[in-house]
Design a protein around this motif. Structure first.
Motif: not given
Length: 119
Positions: A1-6, A16-22, A27-30, A48-59
């Motif tokens: 999970m990441g936060g945007a600040r201003a 933002a979150t990435v969720d995939n219980p199984t 992957e469900f990104v919000e 940024r979240q899509l980049d993380r999903v690509a990393e998760r796929a590689g992992e």
């Protein structure tokens, strides 16, 4: 999970979150933002979240994963951002929780889900 600040007060205006219980398949990104103070960071946060999903796929040793994001009917700018990133509308459904509430807040809302592949 990441936060945007201003702002100088470091107030959180989005997250933002990435969720995939199984751990498989989708992957469900919000990405949620304050529409007044942080609308401009929503699309970059999604990237940024899509980049993380690509990393998760590689992992997991997978060539790609399907990503889903929700879009509510009035979120035209968000839908446009998703379509620019090659998301496509895959389903539309209505959901509602009933807890005895009789106010206008309890009316069902239409939610559209979009899907893309990352990897």
């Amino acid at each position: 999970m990441g936060g945007a600040r201003a702002g100088p007060d470091d107030t959180v205006v989005g997250w933002a979150t990435v969720d995939n219980p199984t751990g498989e398949g989708r992957e469900f990104v919000e990405v949620y933002v304050d529409p007044v103070r942080a609308a401009t960071v929503r699309a970059p946060s999604l990237v940024r979240q899509l980049d993380r999903v690509a990393e998760r796929a590689g992992e997991r040793g997978l060539p790609s994963l399907t990503v889903r994001c929700a879009v509510f009917a009035p979120e035209r700018d968000w839908e446009h951002s998703l379509r620019e990133l090659r998301f496509a509308l895959v389903e539309r459904y209505v959901r509602m929780s009933r807890t005895g509430c009789r106010s206008a807040r309890c009316t069902p809302r239409t939610r559209r889900s979009t899907s893309s592949r990352a990897g």
